[in-house]
Motif scaffolding. Structure first.
Motif, PDB file in Angstrom:
ATOM      1  N   LYS A  58       5.045   9.930 -12.402  1.00 38.43           N
ATOM      2  CA  LYS A  58       5.377  11.030 -11.496  1.00 38.43           C
ATOM      3  C   LYS A  58       5.910  10.501 -10.173  1.00 38.43           C
ATOM      4  O   LYS A  58       6.923  10.992  -9.655  1.00 38.43           O
ATOM      5  CB  LYS A  58       4.143  11.896 -11.270  1.00 38.43           C
ATOM      6  N   SER A 113      14.903  11.364  -5.613  1.00 37.03           N
ATOM      7  CA  SER A 113      15.239  11.384  -4.192  1.00 37.03           C
ATOM      8  C   SER A 113      16.325  10.365  -3.865  1.00 37.03           C
ATOM      9  O   SER A 113      17.234  10.652  -3.079  1.00 37.03           O
ATOM     10  CB  SER A 113      13.980  11.110  -3.372  1.00 37.03           C
ATOM     11  N   SER A 139      10.189  18.920  -4.484  1.00 33.09           N
ATOM     12  CA  SER A 139       9.880  18.153  -3.279  1.00 33.09           C
ATOM     13  C   SER A 139      11.144  17.804  -2.502  1.00 33.09           C
ATOM     14  O   SER A 139      11.175  17.905  -1.274  1.00 33.09           O
ATOM     15  CB  SER A 139       9.113  16.890  -3.658  1.00 33.09           C
ATOM     16  N   ALA A 146       9.600  16.640  -8.652  1.00 27.11           N
ATOM     17  CA  ALA A 146      10.422  15.848  -7.737  1.00 27.11           C
ATOM     18  C   ALA A 146      11.547  16.691  -7.145  1.00 27.11           C
ATOM     19  O   ALA A 146      11.877  16.565  -5.957  1.00 27.11           O
ATOM     20  CB  ALA A 146      10.990  14.639  -8.474  1.00 27.11           C
ATOM     21  N   GLU A 165       9.838  10.818  -8.798  1.00 32.29           N
ATOM     22  CA  GLU A 165      10.118  11.442  -7.508  1.00 32.29           C
ATOM     23  C   GLU A 165      10.971  10.529  -6.631  1.00 32.29           C
ATOM     24  O   GLU A 165      11.915  10.987  -5.976  1.00 32.29           O
ATOM     25  CB  GLU A 165       8.808  11.786  -6.805  1.00 32.29           C
TER      26      GLU A 165
END
Length: 818
Positions: free
Chosen positions: A493, A501, A533, A530, A497
């Motif tokens: 995870k 990004s 976020s 992700a 992410e």
């Protein structure tokens, strides 16, 4: 990245029984022979189809001079030829195997080797059911045999053009037990087909069209999935993939299978295949006549691996292919190529002095690639670096390779830019500086700037945060590899992410998009979190979806390569990936997300820009395309389609949603949508009202809502316009109309009276402009001017105009009247 390697001899063939005979067979013949090693590496079977003497033969050789009966068979044309040497696993005894020798007319001999006894014939079987069948290709998968056989027509003088599809592909289990060898029932995979070469991977069977196949059928490959009975048609270079589950033998007819794709497949170019082989990962390796090596995955997708340094390959030029772990070994024209399958990088290139080279089974280690030649067995071993703490040269090479692609895209010159030119040219200092910083800093944590130039040291201080982020990412990847199974999910995870990004803050090219597709497919839940976020998606206090991402990130989400730029091959743009995640994990948020994207378009692109997403396909249509491609459709899909259409606020989409609601007979929602969207524009108001008026004329479902419907009537509609629409949409009755119907569903004047009264009260167009047309003067009088009284000081300074003198008082009166 290149790793130094050495080629050393490990055997001179003296450890084989009849080693001199083996050396003679490897030296004889104009055509190269076929060498088949046993699974345990203790036996070699050499198949020689031609050469002096002209008698074809197959000979078995034992390693370490194991005593026992030798195996040697030969045949004389026109006797049936040997078409396959296959090693099958024996389910009775673990780690044991048997040898199946398959002949052209279907006879199959099953042999077993016993220590100190030698080769023993277990049983002879008939593989084919028809006496006139002829096997052209055979392979094995586990304990099953898969073959392609020719079934000649019954008539001796039959038209061969009409019997072009006279081949079939069959499968049959071969069970070796204590009671002997037994054949299972024949499973028909494909019939009425052209000739195919069958190649087996651990889970799939690849069907490659033969060189003599027809032009139409040589444009695609077939992949059979035995466990699911699925057959995949793929034209890899064109990005075409189509799969079908074969429920019965009638569906395995080749012509029926292609019935829905003939028109599309006819426009493709024929496959360029010189050599084919199966890799240990389960993919199909294809070498073209131009030297391009490609990998076709079991799902039908294709990726390029490497380009061999050849101009053109002749049909008879042998190309040897074999994979050892992640390394692809290839021998062509006396040159050994070792290529990393994962990134297509050439690891080693070695010029061999031997004419004919065969690959042998290694112990499974990448550093043990074994070659069989007439001079003996050679092993190619990689030398390990002396200091493992040194920075990886792979990373530095990647810097220069990425710089080559970057500068090549922006160069006006037609000459190709290479890594060597980039290093020696001196014109491009950015990759040189970055490579120097990486070499001096990544593995020198105590004094990272030691030995660097002053300019590079300053740049290093600026890049320290980026380098720290890179090191933490590499550390995280190491944790994923080394972590126990219970902790892998949490590490994945975090890794996903960081990767999502990173890509959203870099150039969104095809490579990055393909990588994102694989991330979303492998880790869907982690990729969804992700994405939330990165875009900072959340609900505010009013329950509305908000996002606090920067315009640059939105531009990556909405832009990038589109479907028309990428072709198919299973890759979709980032916007579609995110919409798929919404549908899977948070479907109620998808319409709000589409609405948010439309709001941010104005921040990222100029109005009506053709480069922006709205200049190509509207975003709501792209979201609807994702909804249509769902594997499982539910009852909520209609509601989702309505919300996507309405959130766009486009006139055509709103009208489409209105028609969908009318089709579903959701009249309460119809009126609500009409009231809400009639305020957007007068033209849309008129279209909505005209549509609902036509429905009102056909049935009585809208009667309870007339008090809400009539206020939507546009001011420019007249009673004549309304009656015209009503008369055009009245239902046609087969019976003669009667003044009073018993059904009670006919339109009456009383229902229309409130609308006609409202229209009569509307000011007409003539009345709207009546005041302007009946003005007493034309043009209108000049508005009165405002006269400012100047101050006394200013009045004294300004010279006064001379007073006009008139001869009579009547002249002043005339001036006053004016």
């Amino acid at each position: 990245m290149k790793r130094a390697g050495t080629l050393r001899q490990v055997s001179d063939l003296s450890d084989f029984s009849r080693g001199h005979r083996l050396r003679e067979l490897l030296c004889r013949g104009e055509e190269p022979c076929h060498v088949q090693p046993s699974p345990d590496g203790q036996h070699l079977l050499v198949l020689q189809k031609s050469g002096p003497p002209p008698t074809p033969r197959v000979v078995a050789f034992q390693r370490h001079s194991i005593a026992g009966t030798d195996l040697e068979r030969n045949w004389q044309p026109p006797q049936p030829a040997l078409v396959g040497l296959l090693f099958l696993q024996s389910p009775v005894v673990p780690d044991s195997w048997v040898l199946a020798m398959v002949w052209e007319h279907g006879r199959t001999e099953v042999w077993h080797f016993v220590v100190a006894v030698g080769w023993q014939l277990l049983q002879t079987l008939e593989l084919c059911q028809g006496a006139r069948a002829r096997i052209v290709s055979v392979c094995s998968q586990g304990a099953s045999l898969v073959w392609c056989e020719e079934r000649p027509p019954l008539g001796a003088h039959s038209d061969m053009s009409k019997c072009a599809f006279r081949f079939c592909v069959c499968a049959r289990a071969l069970e070796v037990g204590e009671q002997g060898v037994r054949l299972g029932t024949v499973r028909m995979v494909l019939h009425n087909s052209p000739e195919y070469q069958v190649l087996a991977s651990p889970q799939h069977i690849f069907l490659v069209p033969a060189a003599a196949s027809f032009a139409t059928t040589s444009k695609f490959l077939l992949i059979w999935h035995p466990e699911t009975a699925k057959l995949t048609i793929t034209a890899p270079s064109a990005g075409f993939i189509h799969s079908k589950v074969l429920h019965s033998s009638s569906e395995s007819d080749f012509r029926k299978l292609l019935l829905g794709s003939v028109g599309l497949l006819s426009g493709f170019t024929p496959l360029d295949i010189h050599t084919s082989a199966v890799s240990n990962s389960g993919g199909l390796l294809l070498v073209s006549t131009k030297g391009a090596v490609n990998m076709v995955e079991p799902d039908g997708t294709q990726r390029h691996v490497f380009d061999l340094e050849v101009g053109s390959l002749a049909q008879g030029s042998p190309v040897r292919l074999k994979t050892f772990g992640s390394i692809l070994a290839c021998v062509l024209a006396g040159v050994l190529y070792l290529v990393d399958q994962n990134n297509g990088r050439l690891i080693e290139k070695e010029v061999l002095s031997m004419k004919e080279v065969h690959f042998l089974e290694s112990s499974g280690e990448e550093d043990g690639i074994q070659l069989l030649t007439q001079a003996g067995i050679y092993s190619f071993c990689f030398s390990k670096p002396e200091d493992s703490s040194r920075p990886e040269p792979c990373l530095v090479e990647m810097v220069f390779e990425e710089a080559c692609r970057y500068y090549q895209r922006r160069s006006l010159s037609s000459s190709k830019l290479t890594v060597e030119k980039l290093k020696k040219g001196g014109a491009f200092q950015a990759p040189v500086a970055l490579a120097a910083i990486l070499q001096h800093s990544l593995h020198q944590k105590q004094k990272p700037a030691q030995g660097l130039q002053d300019t590079y040291a300053k740049l290093l201080s600026t890049m320290s945060l980026e380098l720290q982020s890179y090191m933490s990412l590499e550390l995280l990847k190491t944790c994923v590899v080394c972590a126990p199974e219970s902790e892998v999910e949490s590490y994945c995870k975090e890794l996903v992410e960081q990767e999502v990004s990173r890509i959203l803050h870099s150039d969104m090219d095809k490579d990055n998009l393909a990588y994102l597709n694989s991330v979303f497919a492998s880790f869907p839940k982690a990729a969804w979190k992700a994405t939330r976020s990165c875009l900072q998606l959340q609900q505010n206090g009013d329950g509305l979806l908000v996002a606090r991402a920067t315009p640059e990130v939105w531009k990556k989400v909405l832009g990038g390569p589109q479907l028309d730029d990428m072709g198919q091959n299973g890759m979709v743009p980032l916007f579609e990936l995110i919409c798929t995640s919404f549908l899977r994990f948070k479907p109620k948020w998808l319409p709000s997300f589409v609405e948010l994207t439309q709001q941010y378009i104005s921040m990222s692109w100029a109005y009506s820009s053709k480069e922006g997403p709205e200049g190509r396909v509207p975003l709501y249509k792209r979201a609807l395309g994702v909804l249509a491609r769902k594997n499982k459709h539910s009852e909520g899909d209609n509601e989702m389609e309505l919300e996507l259409l309405l959130c766009s606020k486009r006139p055509k989409a709103v009208l489409q949603a209105l028609h969908l609601l009318i089709h579903l007979k959701r009249w309460q929602r119809v009126v609500e949508v009409a009231e809400k969207f009639s305020k957007l524009s007068p033209l849309l108001n008129k279209e909505i009202f005209t549509t609902l008026l036509a429905e009102f004329a056909q049935h009585r479902e809208l009667d309870p809502y007339l008090d809400r419907l009539w206020p939507l009537c546009p001011a420019e509609l007249t009673a004549s316009d309304i009656l015209t629409v009503v008369l055009q949409h009245l239902p046609h009755s087969q019976e003669d109309p009667v003044p009073f119907s018993s059904e009670g569903n006919q339109l009456t004047v009383g229902l229309l009276k409130p609308l006609l009264q409202r229209v009569a009260q509307h000011p007409s167009v003539h009345e709207m402009y009546l005041d302007a047309l009946q003005s007493p003067t034309f043009p209108p009088p000049t508005p009165p001017r405002e006269h400012k009284v100047p101050s006394k000081a200013a009045a004294d300074d300004v010279p006064q105009p001379p007073i006009a003198r008139t001869s009579s008082p009547s002249a002043l009166v005339q001036d006053d009247s004016v």
